[in-house]
Design an enzyme around this catalytic site. Sequence first.
Site, PDB file in Angstrom:
ATOM      1  CG  ASP A  92      -1.942   1.121   1.188  1.00  0.00           C
ATOM      2  OD1 ASP A  92      -1.724   2.112   0.461  1.00  0.00           O
ATOM      3  OD2 ASP A  92      -2.959   1.009   1.889  1.00  0.00           O
ATOM      4  N   GLY A 150      -5.205   2.305   7.895  1.00  0.00           N
ATOM      5  CA  GLY A 150      -6.291   1.766   8.700  1.00  0.00           C
ATOM      6  C   GLY A 150      -6.145   0.275   8.954  1.00  0.00           C
ATOM      7  CB  ILE A 173      -2.820   9.231   8.983  1.00  0.00           C
ATOM      8  CG1 ILE A 173      -3.329   8.850   7.582  1.00  0.00           C
ATOM      9  CG2 ILE A 173      -3.135  10.679   9.322  1.00  0.00           C
ATOM     10  CD1 ILE A 173      -4.839   8.966   7.420  1.00  0.00           C
ATOM     11  CG  HIS A 202      -0.824   5.766   4.611  1.00  0.00           C
ATOM     12  ND1 HIS A 202      -1.757   6.087   5.573  1.00  0.00           N
ATOM     13  CD2 HIS A 202      -1.519   5.165   3.613  1.00  0.00           C
ATOM     14  CE1 HIS A 202      -2.957   5.689   5.173  1.00  0.00           C
ATOM     15  NE2 HIS A 202      -2.840   5.140   3.991  1.00  0.00           N
TER      16      HIS A 202
END
Length: 201
Positions: free
Chosen positions: A100, A123, A120, A105
């Site tokens: 990913d 998830g 961040i 991120h």
Amino acid sequence: MQFQVKTSIAGLHDKGKAAILEIETLCYDRESGQPIFMNRSTIYFRGAGGFSKCPQSPFSYSKDPTKQAPVVRIPKSEPFAVFEDGTLPSQALLYRLSGDYNPLHSDPIVAKVAGFSRPILHGLCTLGFAVRAVIRCICRGDPDIVKSISSRFLLHVFPGETLVTEMWLDGLRVLYQVKVKERNKPVLSGHVDLHRLSSHL
């Protein structure tokens, strides 16, 4: 064993200022056709709503409404177990190795454009911390006890923050809630269904 994966749209919902897209992925044994697992994910598209012909009756489609995950009601009682685990400041960079590569991120500029002060955490990485807590505390380290996982992402996590996972037993279902210790805010909730209870509980 070789696998065959089929992906389809399982739902689309107009939420006014946003749209929700449900994606269902089915994985089969290529030779026998035996299903291995089903994964249903939801994507929240900011600014993509408002496409309904009648705003008073927003468009909503679901392939199978019975498969929609219900909102988890977190008990007000004391949790059966609590597990605290710290994420690394480099956690999102490490998780990128899963494939990913979303710059949200890793790139501070992209993160600021999206409204965050810094990159961040993924998830699914947060979910991994939650399920690992359930396996450690409820399954006593045996991942084969886990039958299915359901989750709802509530808020972002910054790499380096501490995650506190609270767990409640409800028969063969573990209700859980993850909070960021530094901000005292819930970031994830859901449930894990088990095949059986560990004999060590």
